[in-house]
Design an enzyme around this catalytic site. Structure first.
Site, short mmCIF file in Angstrom:
data_model
loop_
_atom_site.label_atom_id
_atom_site.label_comp_id
_atom_site.label_asym_id
_atom_site.label_seq_id
_atom_site.Cartn_x
_atom_site.Cartn_y
_atom_site.Cartn_z
CB ILE A 97 -0.86 0.12 0.99
CG1 ILE A 97 -2.14 -1.08 1.09
CG2 ILE A 97 -2.08 1.46 1.49
CD1 ILE A 97 -2.54 -1.69 2.05
CG ASP A 133 12.33 -0.03 13.73
OD1 ASP A 133 11.60 -0.05 13.56
OD2 ASP A 133 13.68 -0.68 15.09
CB SER A 154 -7.38 -1.98 9.66
OG SER A 154 -8.04 -3.62 9.38
CE1 TYR A 213 -2.56 -5.19 11.60
CE2 TYR A 213 -5.36 -5.35 11.42
CZ TYR A 213 -4.29 -4.57 11.20
OH TYR A 213 -3.99 -4.43 9.42
CE LYS A 270 -3.68 -1.25 11.19
NZ LYS A 270 -2.00 -0.14 10.59
N PRO A 318 -9.47 0.76 4.68
CG PRO A 318 -7.13 0.11 3.80
CD PRO A 318 -7.69 0.63 5.61
N1 LIG Z 1 -3.36 -5.23 2.68
C1 LIG Z 1 -4.13 -5.06 3.84
O1 LIG Z 1 -4.53 -5.69 3.44
C2 LIG Z 1 -4.72 -4.21 4.78
C3 LIG Z 1 -5.76 -3.91 5.78
C4 LIG Z 1 -6.24 -2.53 6.08
C5 LIG Z 1 -4.84 -2.19 6.76
N2 LIG Z 1 -4.05 -2.65 6.17
C6 LIG Z 1 -2.31 -1.57 7.05
O2 LIG Z 1 -1.88 -1.11 6.03
C7 LIG Z 1 -0.68 -1.04 6.07
C8 LIG Z 1 0.09 -1.24 4.44
O3 LIG Z 1 0.28 -2.88 4.81
P1 LIG Z 1 0.88 -3.50 3.69
O4 LIG Z 1 -0.42 -4.43 3.52
O5 LIG Z 1 0.71 -2.78 1.82
O6 LIG Z 1 1.92 -4.18 4.15
P2 LIG Z 1 3.12 -4.48 3.65
O7 LIG Z 1 3.75 -6.06 4.36
O8 LIG Z 1 3.15 -5.25 1.80
O9 LIG Z 1 4.22 -3.23 3.27
C9 LIG Z 1 4.42 -2.74 4.59
C10 LIG Z 1 5.61 -2.19 4.22
O10 LIG Z 1 6.37 -1.41 5.87
C11 LIG Z 1 7.19 -1.37 6.31
N3 LIG Z 1 7.16 -1.94 7.60
C12 LIG Z 1 7.32 -3.13 8.51
N4 LIG Z 1 7.30 -2.05 10.07
C13 LIG Z 1 8.68 -1.44 9.56
C14 LIG Z 1 9.12 -0.79 10.70
N5 LIG Z 1 9.48 -1.58 12.15
N6 LIG Z 1 9.71 0.22 10.16
C15 LIG Z 1 9.57 0.80 8.73
N7 LIG Z 1 9.25 0.19 7.25
C16 LIG Z 1 8.18 -0.56 8.04
C17 LIG Z 1 7.50 -3.16 5.37
O11 LIG Z 1 9.03 -3.18 5.44
C18 LIG Z 1 6.93 -2.97 4.20
O12 LIG Z 1 7.67 -2.05 3.70
C19 LIG Z 1 -0.51 -1.65 7.38
O13 LIG Z 1 -0.26 -0.63 8.58
C20 LIG Z 1 -1.43 -2.15 7.38
O14 LIG Z 1 -1.87 -2.52 8.90
C21 LIG Z 1 -3.53 -3.50 5.48
#
Ligand SMILES: NC(=O)c1ccc[n+]([C@@H]2O[C@H](COP(=O)([O-])OP(=O)(O)OC[C@H]3O[C@@H](n4cnc5c(N)ncnc54)[C@H](O)[C@@H]3O)[C@@H](O)[C@H]2O)c1
Length: 248
Positions: free
Chosen positions: A17, A60, A140, A153, A157, A182
């Site tokens: 995302i 981080d 979320s 989780y 959120k 989302p």
């Molecule tokens: N994919 C879904 O279904 C969904 C639904 C609702 C909400 N979200 C939220 O959207 C956001 C992104 O999700 P995604 O599915 O793209 O995840 P993803 O795992 O595909 O990408 C997450 C990115 O965050 C980075 N990251 C993780 N921990 C980190 C840290 N401590 N410091 C710096 N970078 C860090 C990872 O390296 C990665 O590049 C998250 O907050 C997730 O909770 C996702």
């Protein structure tokens, strides 16, 4: 809705995302800083190809020292930030409440919630210097749906929502803060959870639009929320889920 001249910081911009949101903001004219543990080289290349400045800052986001260093690096490379997209987060591996350890709870809170406190604190002063700012936090639909097996989780959120509303009140009116909710979005992080086809089918079946949300589906709303035209939107929890959650 041009974002030309704006500096946007996206956490977790290397993939999923975050990458789609960063590319959407760049397409609207913003320069991009990706704060990620993962290498942001592919994002930097695609944003640069659009004619915008881009920098990947290894960070981080759950570490106060790392976030403080990133804020200095962003200002030095691109100038003070106007936009902060708090996107980095850990995905839930389905765990019952009985099996949720203190370590899992704490780690999830650190990455999903504490990190947003750290980055907001680090970058709002840069927004103040610009006299203008936008904060977008990734929430979320689980906050509303509360599916089984995700106490850590879901609580993280729900905390994001409280943080967003408190920031909207305290940092406004020149800085707005909104949360995006989302449901399931097709990303590398989601597939790594080993989520079952039954869960996908159940979520898609509960939506008006009977297809899985893609990361690109979220970008247009984020560009709008970051625009001047959205100046009256603040403190909101916006569901972008193909019509699953109706309400707040
Ligand atoms: N994919 C879904 O279904 C969904 C639904 C609702 C909400 N979200 C939220 O959207 C956001 C992104 O999700 P995604 O599915 O793209 O995840 P993803 O795992 O595909 O990408 C997450 C990115 O965050 C980075 N990251 C993780 N921990 C980190 C840290 N401590 N410091 C710096 N970078 C860090 C990872 O390296 C990665 O590049 C998250 O907050 C997730 O909770 C996702």
């Amino acid at each position: 809705m041009s974002l030309e001249g704006k500096v946007a910081v996206v956490t977790g911009g290397a993939r999923g995302i975050g990458r789609a949101l960063a590319e959407g903001l760049a397409a609207a004219g913003a320069d991009i800083a990706s704060l990620d543990l993962t290498d942001s080289a592919e994002l930097v290349a695609s944003v640069t190809a659009m004619g915008r400045r881009a920098v990947g800052v290894p960070t981080d986001v759950s570490s106060p020292e790392s976030v403080a260093a990133a804020a200095v690096a962003v200002e030095a490379e691109l100038g003070p930030a106007h936009i902060l997209v708090n996107n980095a987060g850990l995905h839930p591996h389905q765990t019952s409440f009985a099996d949720t350890s203190w370590e899992l709870w704490s780690k999830t809170m650190r990455v999903n919630l504490d990190a947003m406190f750290l980055t907001s604190k680090a970058f709002y002063t840069q927004m103040n210097a610009n006299g203008w700012g936008r904060i977008i936090n990734m929430s979320s639909s689980v906050v509303n749906v509360a599916p089984l097996g995700g106490v850590h989780y879901i609580a993280s959120k729900a905390g994001v929502l409280g943080l967003t509303r408190a920031l909207a009140r305290e940092l406004g009116p020149h800085i707005t803060a909104n949360a995006l909710a989302p449901s399931l979005v097709d990303t590398p992080g989601l597939s790594e959870t080993g989520i079952s086809q039954e869960v996908y089918d159940a979520v898609v079946g509960a939506q008006v639009l009977q297809e899985l949300t893609t990361a690109k589906d979220l970008a247009g709303l984020v560009v709008f929320l970051c625009s001047h035209e959205a100046r009256f939107f603040t403190g909101q929890h916006l569901h972008i889920d193909g019509g699953m959650v109706f309400g707040d």
